[in-house]
Design a protein around this motif. Structure first.
Motif, PDB file in Angstrom:
ATOM      1  N   VAL A  89       0.852  -1.051  -0.024  1.00 53.74           N
ATOM      2  CA  VAL A  89       0.065   0.021  -0.025  1.00 53.74           C
ATOM      3  C   VAL A  89       0.881   1.189   0.069  1.00 53.74           C
ATOM      4  CG1 VAL A  89      -1.789   1.272   1.425  1.00 53.74           C
ATOM      5  CG2 VAL A  89      -1.767  -1.271   1.214  1.00 53.74           C
ATOM      6  N   LYS A 140      -0.961   7.670  -0.356  1.00 58.04           N
ATOM      7  CA  LYS A 140      -2.299   7.714  -0.841  1.00 58.04           C
ATOM      8  C   LYS A 140      -3.305   7.501   0.355  1.00 58.04           C
ATOM      9  CE  LYS A 140      -1.641   6.298  -5.543  1.00 58.04           C
ATOM     10  NZ  LYS A 140      -2.018   5.618  -6.765  1.00 58.04           N
ATOM     11  N   ILE A 141      -2.760   7.126   1.476  1.00 56.46           N
ATOM     12  CA  ILE A 141      -3.752   6.837   2.814  1.00 56.46           C
ATOM     13  C   ILE A 141      -3.385   8.138   3.542  1.00 56.46           C
ATOM     14  CG2 ILE A 141      -4.057   5.600   4.642  1.00 56.46           C
ATOM     15  CD1 ILE A 141      -4.582   4.195   1.947  1.00 56.46           C
ATOM     16  N   GLU A 150      -7.301   2.388   4.447  1.00 62.62           N
ATOM     17  CA  GLU A 150      -6.492   1.455   3.848  1.00 62.62           C
ATOM     18  C   GLU A 150      -7.090   0.136   3.408  1.00 62.62           C
ATOM     19  OE1 GLU A 150      -2.397  -1.444   5.147  1.00 62.62           O
ATOM     20  OE2 GLU A 150      -3.296   0.000   6.666  1.00 62.62           O
ATOM     21  N   TYR A 210      -8.728   1.123   0.217  1.00 59.10           N
ATOM     22  CA  TYR A 210      -7.661   1.075  -0.864  1.00 59.10           C
ATOM     23  C   TYR A 210      -7.264  -0.333  -1.455  1.00 59.10           C
ATOM     24  CZ  TYR A 210      -3.160   1.815  -3.082  1.00 59.10           C
ATOM     25  OH  TYR A 210      -2.158   1.693  -4.048  1.00 59.10           O
ATOM     26  N   ASP A 257     -11.030   4.190  -4.588  1.00 55.65           N
ATOM     27  CA  ASP A 257     -10.497   5.652  -4.815  1.00 55.65           C
ATOM     28  C   ASP A 257     -10.533   6.229  -3.476  1.00 55.65           C
ATOM     29  OD1 ASP A 257      -9.153   7.843  -5.255  1.00 55.65           O
ATOM     30  OD2 ASP A 257     -10.287   8.384  -7.360  1.00 55.65           O
ATOM     31  N   VAL A 258      -9.465   6.312  -2.513  1.00 59.86           N
ATOM     32  CA  VAL A 258      -9.668   6.866  -1.191  1.00 59.86           C
ATOM     33  C   VAL A 258      -9.819   8.223  -1.189  1.00 59.86           C
ATOM     34  CG1 VAL A 258      -8.467   7.283   1.009  1.00 59.86           C
ATOM     35  CG2 VAL A 258      -8.604   4.844  -0.224  1.00 59.86           C
TER      36      VAL A 258
END
Length: 336
Positions: free
Chosen positions: A55, A59-60, A80, A83, A88-89
């Motif tokens: 991951v 993006k988190i 998470e 994701y 799409d977070v």
């Protein structure tokens, strides 16, 4: 001068720099510091664990920072998990922030479900706040008088958040509006009624509850344009008349063929009768000779028969001459 110690120091220095760069690339210290100063509580081990779970921490953490600054109560684990599920977070967090600002009740689980269903959850929230106009293509319908009416409508819709998962899309709205327009125009006695009251179409269609089972709520249906098309009724009547004409011609041709066949058959019969007559006439002299021989026919009887035959021929000749004179007279009359 011995260079071995110097080379050893350089090698150790390069090795330290390489190990340090590898450590910093695997352990996002900079991202952890950014999160720390943004008020997001996340440990270094959590970021390292994201690396092992494949991951991307950025993006988190970045969406988590936005959510925290907006006052949303979200957890790193939920983001998470979304994701890892292929969602799409960033879009989900943006939609939650937009919904909060617009006083729309939207939970994270609901937004995540909408996102995983393949819909743009942020666009759905925006359409829920700012209604969207769907323009239908030109819809052709025929009134009872046979005149084609072409209608173009604009449908104002608002996204229904609760029905976004499993609800039908814009294509269904357009299809239902088209069906309602065709039904309304088709039930009109004349096309003039549609031209005089175009709002009748929108009212009738709107009353049908076309947004049932869709992801939208229809606010209004407005008729943008109404035009007159072809005279379908007259065209159908013309086509029917042409078809009837072809059928009549086919039947007439069939009767003509039958008449020709009967005529040919009658001609063949006449030829056969003439052949039999000639054959019978050829036997008359033999019969006369046989009658003379047997004494059944005298010479005076023979002459009387000849006179009768000559008289008959003369009468036929005179009748034929009179017919020809009459035909010539009629022909001369027509010429004059």
């Amino acid at each position: 001068m011995d260079l071995a110690p110097l080379i050893s120091i350089v090698v150790i220095f390069v090795l330290i720099i390489f190990l340090l760069s590898m450590f910093l690339s695997f352990v996002p210290i900079g991202l952890w510091i950014t999160a720390l100063f943004s008020g997001v509580k996340v440990s270094i081990m959590t970021l390292v664990g994201m690396r092992f779970r494949r991951v991307q921490p950025i993006k988190i953490v970045n969406p988590m920072i936005k959510a925290t600054k907006a006052g949303l109560n979200l957890s790193i684990d939920k983001l998470e998990a979304h994701y890892l599920a292929g969602g799409d977070v960033n879009s989900v967090v943006n939609a939650l922030i937009a919904a909060q600002r617009a006083n729309i009740n939207l939970e994270f689980e609901q937004a995540a479900a909408i996102d995983l269903a393949g819909r743009d959850v942020l666009e759905a929230v925006q359409v829920s706040v700012n209604p969207k106009v769907i323009e239908t293509p030109i819809i052709s319908a025929v009134a009872k008088d046979g005149i084609e009416v072409k209608v173009k409508a604009r449908v104002t819709v608002r996204a229904n958040i609760e029905r976004l998962v499993g609800g039908a899309g814009e294509e269904t709205i357009i299809a239902r509006v088209g069906e309602g327009v065709v039904t309304t125009v088709g039930s009109s006695t004349t096309h003039k009624e549609v031209l005089e009251n175009p709002d009748k179409i929108s009212k009738t269609v709107l009353d049908k509850g076309l947004d049932s089972g869709t992801a939208f709520e229809i606010l209004s249906i407005d008729i943008a344009d109404v035009d007159i098309g072809r005279n379908i009724g007259a065209q159908l009547q013309t086509d029917q008349a042409e078809a009837d004409k072809k059928i009549a011609q086919a039947k007439a041709e069939e009767r003509r063929a039958m008449a020709i066949a009967q005529e040919q058959e009658m001609k063949a019969t006449v030829v056969q009768m003439q052949a039999k007559l000639v054959e019978s006439e050829s036997e008359v002299p033999l019969a006369i000779a046989e009658a003379f021989k047997n004494g059944k026919l005298g010479i005076m009887d023979y002459y009387n028969m000849k006179n009768v035959m000559a008289d008959t021929q003369m009468r036929e000749s005179i009748a034929n001459s009179e017919e020809r004179d009459q035909e010539h007279a009629e022909s001369d009359k027509h010429k004059k």
